[in-house]
Design an enzyme around this catalytic site. Structure first.
Site, PDB file in Angstrom:
ATOM      1  CG  ASP A   1      -1.938   1.055   1.260  1.00  0.00           C
ATOM      2  OD1 ASP A   1      -2.774   1.031   0.338  1.00  0.00           O
ATOM      3  OD2 ASP A   1      -1.939   1.906   2.158  1.00  0.00           O
TER       4      ASP A   1
ATOM      5  CD  GLU B   1      -2.116   2.280  -3.656  1.00  0.00           C
ATOM      6  OE1 GLU B   1      -3.028   3.055  -3.980  1.00  0.00           O
ATOM      7  OE2 GLU B   1      -1.469   2.433  -2.619  1.00  0.00           O
TER       8      GLU B   1
HETATM    9  C1  NOJ Z   1      -4.627   2.771  -0.998  1.00  0.00           C
HETATM   10  C2  NOJ Z   1      -5.722   1.842  -0.612  1.00  0.00           C
HETATM   11  O1  NOJ Z   1      -6.085   1.063  -1.743  1.00  0.00           O
HETATM   12  C3  NOJ Z   1      -6.856   2.708  -0.118  1.00  0.00           C
HETATM   13  O2  NOJ Z   1      -8.034   1.975   0.048  1.00  0.00           O
HETATM   14  C4  NOJ Z   1      -6.411   3.373   1.151  1.00  0.00           C
HETATM   15  O3  NOJ Z   1      -7.402   4.284   1.579  1.00  0.00           O
HETATM   16  C5  NOJ Z   1      -5.119   4.165   0.943  1.00  0.00           C
HETATM   17  N1  NOJ Z   1      -4.155   3.431   0.181  1.00  0.00           N
HETATM   18  C6  NOJ Z   1      -4.500   4.533   2.262  1.00  0.00           C
HETATM   19  O4  NOJ Z   1      -4.008   3.386   2.910  1.00  0.00           O
END
Ligand code: NOJ
Ligand code: CA
Length: 542
Positions: free
Chosen positions: A221, A280
């Protein structure tokens, strides 16, 4: 405890280069105990659906101990399963069931921030705010794990800099003792200080914990956000969330994040079985995104440029070329993704108010994506042709970005409505009773049960396409070549294979490319030519 994977195509080396990875949004997949919230046992029992669909792996969103201020992306304890979702034994069972079914398991890791209920942050708040000697920062060792700073203004009443939270509002919150802490997301998600070696050691240990339990990789993340520019400089302009995809910000895509990913790659490689890291990462260009997947860094990065591409042949052509060129420059495979738990479902985006049109395009987009070289991510429910739920009443919404306004799209609950499995009324087999977000009445015709065996259904389209993708040697990893085509059309070939896409609102006639394998809408044949339906995609054996 680690369960070996049943030998399948996924047992090959480089399995991830063309893997189809199915995203399970844990809270919304299947509920085993009737509290209306999806859980690990529910998922385990429904894994045969994912295996039968033809995916190679599942990615599970966070199920760790969390106050759920941001759907579990606010982790209070990284080694504990939240009782809402089950227990560590349930996680172990889920992993071994997946492996028996030939599915790998990727779990989320959330290293940019913890929950404000994490023991580290509670210790930081409890700590005396007096600046440690020789430092201008507020606080001592516990606060050094986060970003605590004194405020600006005569009484420190202004935030330390002008950074904005991705969810809207300032990225700083003031504590009761007057210090400020940084949170790029909600105030309940304080950012960790990755210049502190203790943070590195802790996350190495967390990764080892889950690798020891048998997971096959991590979706990382905010992989672009862990390192902030030295001195936390002002940006000098507003609406910073909108700049994420176009420029380097002092809190995102800093070069220093790559050292962290190199370290994690070494850690992953020290385990047998090709465990992977998936970033991500939001980077301002495909070239900068490709840096995350250099040979000594992570295996994959989500291709959000593809997800964000409008329904337009020229734009799609350009994004596909840019994505392939950027990843080829570092020898990595490209990933393709159309939807996830943070964005409006692609059916609704493509339909712009017309779900029938959106469905035609979504079906076509799925075939396009699955024919491209590389790996593809599916978001639960897209195989059913689920639309975004746009009519949720405000009082059932839970997304913090909705309440903080202006952030992200501000409405991430509509893509998180629980899966419809069977039956004629809510919760459509999601669980014994209820679902945490209401499912529309219209979903009775979209359940897995209703679509199974119907050759015209979206579910059967996905099943057939994924089966073909496994069978045909020309699909998955490898090369593709564009062929000339009329405006609004795209044609490309791969060994023994052709894909045609018609993005226009009218039939398009062309010389029959070969033997039809599958189509999102039936083409009409006449002497040597074929008419492709509006907004459709077809696969051909050549
Ligand atoms: C990306 C995640 O996919 C999302 O759902 C989240 O709110 C943010 N990162 C913060 O962790
Ligand atoms: Ca439950």
């Amino acid at each position: 405890m680690t369960q070996e994977l049943t030998p399948t195509r996924t047992a090959q080396r480089g399995w991830w280069r063309d893997a189809v990875i199915y995203q399970v949004y844990v809270r919304s997949f299947a509920d085993s105990n009737g509290d209306g919230i999806g859980d690990l046992r529910g998922i385990r029992d429904r894994l045969p659906h994912v295996a039968a669909l033809g995916a190679d792996a599942v990615w599970l969103t966070p199920f760790y101990a969390s106050p759920q201020a941001d759907g579990g992306y606010d982790v209070a304890d990284y080694r504990v399963v939240d009782p809402l979702f089950g227990s560590l034994d349930d996680a172990a069972e889920l992993i071994s069931t997946a492996h028996e079914l030939g599915l790998r398991v990727i779990v989320d890791v959330v290293p940019n921030h913890t929950s404000d209920q994490h023991a580290w942050f509670r210790a930081a708040l409890a700590e005396d705010a007096a600046p440690a000697e020789g430092t201008e920062r507020d606080g001592g060792a516990a606060r050094e794990r986060y970003h605590f700073r004194p405020g600006r203004g005569a009484d420190g009443e202004l935030p330390p800099n002008d950074w904005e939270s991705v969810f809207g509002g300032p990225a700083w919150t003031r504590t009761r003792d007057g210090a400020w802490y940084l949170h790029l997301f909600a105030p309940q998600q304080p950012d960790l200080n990755w210049r502190n070696p203790e943070v590195h050691e802790e996350f190495d240990s967390i990764l080892r914990f889950w690798l020891g339990l048998g997971v096959d990789g991590f979706r990382i993340d905010v992989a672009h956000g862990m390192v902030k520019a030295e001195g936390l400089p002002d940006i000098g302009s507003r609406e910073q969330a909108k700049m994420i995809g176009s420029q380097v910000l002092p809190f995102f895509d800093q070069d220093g994040v790559h050292d962290i990913h190199r370290g994690w790659r070494r850690l992953l490689d020290s385990y047998a079985g090709e465990r992977i890291g998936v970033a991500e990462a939001w980077a301002p260009s495909p070239e900068r995104l490709a840096l995350y997947v250099r040979p000594d860094e992570l295996h994959q990065a989500f291709n959000f440029q593809f997800l964000n591409c409008p329904w337009d042949a020229t734009a799609m052509h350009a994004v596909i070329d840019a994505s392939l060129a950027a990843t080829a420059s570092v020898g990595a495979p490209t990933t393709w993704v159309l939807s996830n738990h943070d964005v409006v479902r692609h059916l609704t985006r493509y339909g712009a108010g017309d779900d029938a049109l959106g469905l035609r395009r979504a079906r076509a987009a799925a075939l396009l994506m699955l024919a491209l070289p590389g790996s593809a991510y599916l978001y639960q429910g897209e195989e059913l042709g689920l639309p975004e739920v746009t009519v949720l009443p405000d009082d059932v919404r839970q997304d913090p970005s909705f309440f903080r306004s202006n952030g992200q799209d501000g409405l991430r609950d509509g893509c998180r409505v629980p899966m419809p499995w069977s039956g004629g009324e809510p919760p459509y087999g999601f669980g014994p009773a209820g679902s945490w977000l209401p499912q529309p009445d219209t979903w009775k015709s979209l359940t897995v049960e209703a679509q199974t065996g119907d050759p015209l259904s979206t579910l059967e389209l996905y099943r057939s396409a994924l089966a073909l993708r496994r069978e045909l040697p020309g699909l998955g990893d490898g090369e593709m070549e564009w062929q000339e085509s009329a405006e609004g059309l795209l044609t490309f070939t791969r060994p023994g294979f052709a894909c045609t896409l018609n993005t226009t609102d009218h039939e398009a006639e062309l010389a029959t490319p070969g033997r039809l394998l599958i189509a999102s809408a039936a083409p009409v044949f006449s002497d040597g030519t074929v008419a492709l339906s509006a907004d459709s995609c077809a696969w051909w054996a050549i």
